[in-house]
Design a protein around this motif. Structure first.
Motif, PDB file in Angstrom:
ATOM      1  N   VAL A  94     116.799 -25.025 -38.712  1.00 40.83           N
ATOM      2  CA  VAL A  94     117.177 -24.312 -37.480  1.00 40.83           C
ATOM      3  C   VAL A  94     117.161 -25.319 -36.337  1.00 40.83           C
ATOM      4  N   GLN A 120     120.796 -12.454 -39.491  1.00 43.01           N
ATOM      5  CA  GLN A 120     120.209 -13.777 -39.333  1.00 43.01           C
ATOM      6  C   GLN A 120     118.749 -13.712 -39.752  1.00 43.01           C
ATOM      7  N   GLU A 124     115.703 -17.559 -36.952  1.00 38.39           N
ATOM      8  CA  GLU A 124     116.884 -17.736 -36.103  1.00 38.39           C
ATOM      9  C   GLU A 124     116.882 -16.728 -34.963  1.00 38.39           C
TER      10      GLU A 124
END
Length: 133
Positions: A94, A120, A124
């Motif tokens: 990420v 997601q 995230e």
């Protein structure tokens, strides 16, 4: 679910016995899954939970199952954020600001679904700002 599935099992098992057919799948042998390699099931059954390491350190753990470490132990939160935001991790990395936000929050759900983002991971989603929700 529950009571209905138990009744279904009883009825199916009785019919199989009456017709002289095994009610156990010959492929999976009643496990409802197949091993990817010989001995995988035995390894899984021998698994023992591990407590978090003692002392100072930063480590990412998943909590969907019994809980297990996902990352090595790092001396600082910044080192953990660096590991989480390393593109060498493939599809599990990420951006750095998202990793730091997740570490600041200390937790994230498994996943989040929204009209604007679709699905997601929770990590995230921890990086979402108010204007993106």
């Amino acid at each position: 679910m529950g009571h209905d599935s138990i009744n279904a099992h009883v009825v199916i098992k009785a019919r199989c016995e009456r017709e002289g057919v095994s009610d156990i799948c010959p492929t999976c042998k009643g496990h409802a899954s197949l091993e990817k390699y010989e001995g995988q099931r035995a390894e899984a059954e021998a698994w023992e939970p591990t407590d978090p390491p003692k002392g100072e350190g930063w480590q990412l753990w998943e909590t969907v199952s019994e809980g297990s470490p996902v990352s090595p132990v790092f001396a600082t939160a910044d080192e953990l954020a660096g590991w989480m935001s390393d593109p060498e991790r493939g599809d599990r990395w990420v951006p750095g600001d998202v990793a730091r936000k997740f570490i600041e929050d200390g937790w994230a759900p498994t996943g989040v679904v929204s009209a604007s983002h679709g699905y997601q991971s929770g990590v995230e989603a921890a990086g979402w700002t108010d204007d993106k929700k």
